[in-house]
Design a protein around this motif. Structure first.
Motif: not given
Length: 381
Positions: A95-102, A164-168, A174-179, A273-276
């Motif tokens: 608990p206490g961290i963003p969901d994608f990190m968990d 590439i860095l953000i997605i990787g 949050g990867g390809v989905n972003g935050i 997201s990285p799409s921008f």
């Protein structure tokens, strides 16, 4: 302060634009469409920066999406942390961290996320982080006199690398989905219609403030030096000016404005997201300025609204052909209307507006004014 900072024509044109976005759009559009145009206006910050950077200083950057994305991610990190309290995330393994990190089995908040618990730091970071990166790039390039096509390609490569860095690094970004799933700003629910309307007007206020600030810069001696540098860089250098320092300034200001636009985009749309960030959105941002007129601040804003409105409208009817239309539009504007909408205005409407205001046709060559000045040039170190 320059007495010609805002003449009657400038006040009229800025006033008309302000009336359009502050009165006409809010009264004539529903909440959904108003929020959509609010998203378009966030790109206007990038277009304004490109006028200073590309139109005035002659620096074509094909990586402005990098700075737009960095500002957006800074704001998204703050918003995500605010919605990731231990109470709200108690079902997670940590608990206490963003969901994608968990989901990616990260058990503690990374060190570079921790400062974004602070709203004050976030507001500072939104323009500062893009500006710092722009400063590093600009010093590395302009001190070595790298410019033109080479600089444009390098900025494109940086946009690709950051994507590439953000997605990787999915566990940290949050990867390809972003935050996503951003809900509140300092305890204020940003998902309601009222919040979206308020954020729209905040975006308009910041955009108009940026417009006036850049108009002041362009009408100052600094702005005249930028124009002279664009047209006769060697002559400006031989006059004793440090050309690299002026290029660094223009590029950093454009990056800071793009960061502010990215932050407002995140607030109004509710995700980043990285799409921008990549090459395609960066080139689209250049098209916004080119269609409106890369030498006109208001032209770039109108071009941004026009291109984005056309994209939203045409992509609904021809979803697979819009990118081809975008490319064709850029080619047509470059070959037939190199000065964009602003060029058409200057050719056909400006003489009538000038006569109406009793101003006449006073054409000033700013670059020539600097280069022919009898003042002893001051070397900028």
């Amino acid at each position: 302060m320059n007495s010609s900072f805002l003449n009657r024509k400038d006040i009229l044109c800025i006033g008309l634009f302000a009336f359009l976005i502050l009165v006409v759009f809010p009264l004539g559009l529903d909440t959904f469409r108003l929020n959509l145009f609010g998203k378009y206006l966030t790109y206007g910050f990038v277009a304004l920066g490109l006028v200073l950077c590309w139109g005035d200083a002659g620096i074509l950057s094909l990586g402005q999406g990098v700075f737009f994305g960095l500002g957006g991610y800074c704001m998204a990190m703050y918003l995500k942390l605010e919605s990731s309290t231990p109470e709200a995330t108690k079902i997670q393994s940590t608990p206490g961290i963003p969901d994608f990190m968990d989901w990616n089995q990260i058990t503690s908040l990374p060190w570079f996320w921790k400062p974004f618990h602070s709203l004050a730091f976030t507001i500072f970071a939104v323009p500062a982080v893009p500006m710092v990166l722009a400063l590093v790039i600009a010093i590395a390039m302009f001190r070595r006199r790298v410019g033109g096509t080479y600089f444009a390609i390098i900025t494109q490569a940086i946009a690709a690398i950051l994507t590439i860095l953000i997605i990787g690094q999915q566990g940290y970004t949050g990867g390809v989905n972003g935050i996503t799933d951003l809900r509140s700003f300092h305890g204020w629910d940003i998902r309601t219609d009222h919040a979206r309307n308020v954020l729209y007007f905040v975006c308009c206020g910041l955009l108009l403030g940026s417009l006036i600030l850049l108009q002041f810069i362009r009408r100052s001696k600094l702005g005249r030096i930028l124009l002279a540098m664009r047209d006769r860089e060697d002559r400006v250098r031989f006059s004793g000016y440090d050309v690299a320092s002026f290029k660094i300034f223009a590029f950093c200001v454009a990056a800071a404005l793009a960061g502010v636009g990215g932050a407002m985009f995140t607030l109004q749309v509710g995700f980043m997201s990285p799409s921008f960030v990549g090459i395609v959105p960066s080139i689209e941002m250049v098209i916004f300025a080119a269609v409106g007129g890369r030498t006109s601040l208001l032209g770039a804003l109108y071009g941004t609204l026009l291109v984005n409105w056309a994209r939203s409208t045409l992509s609904e009817a021809f979803p697979n052909a819009w990118l081809f239309a975008m490319g064709a539009l850029f080619i047509i504007v470059t070959m037939v209307f190199p000065n964009g909408l602003a060029g058409l205005y200057r050719s056909y409407l400006d003489p009538y507006v000038s006569r109406l205001l009793g101003m006449g046709n006073r054409q000033n060559n700013a670059a020539k004014e600097v280069l022919s000045s009898t003042d002893t040039p001051v070397v900028v170190k």
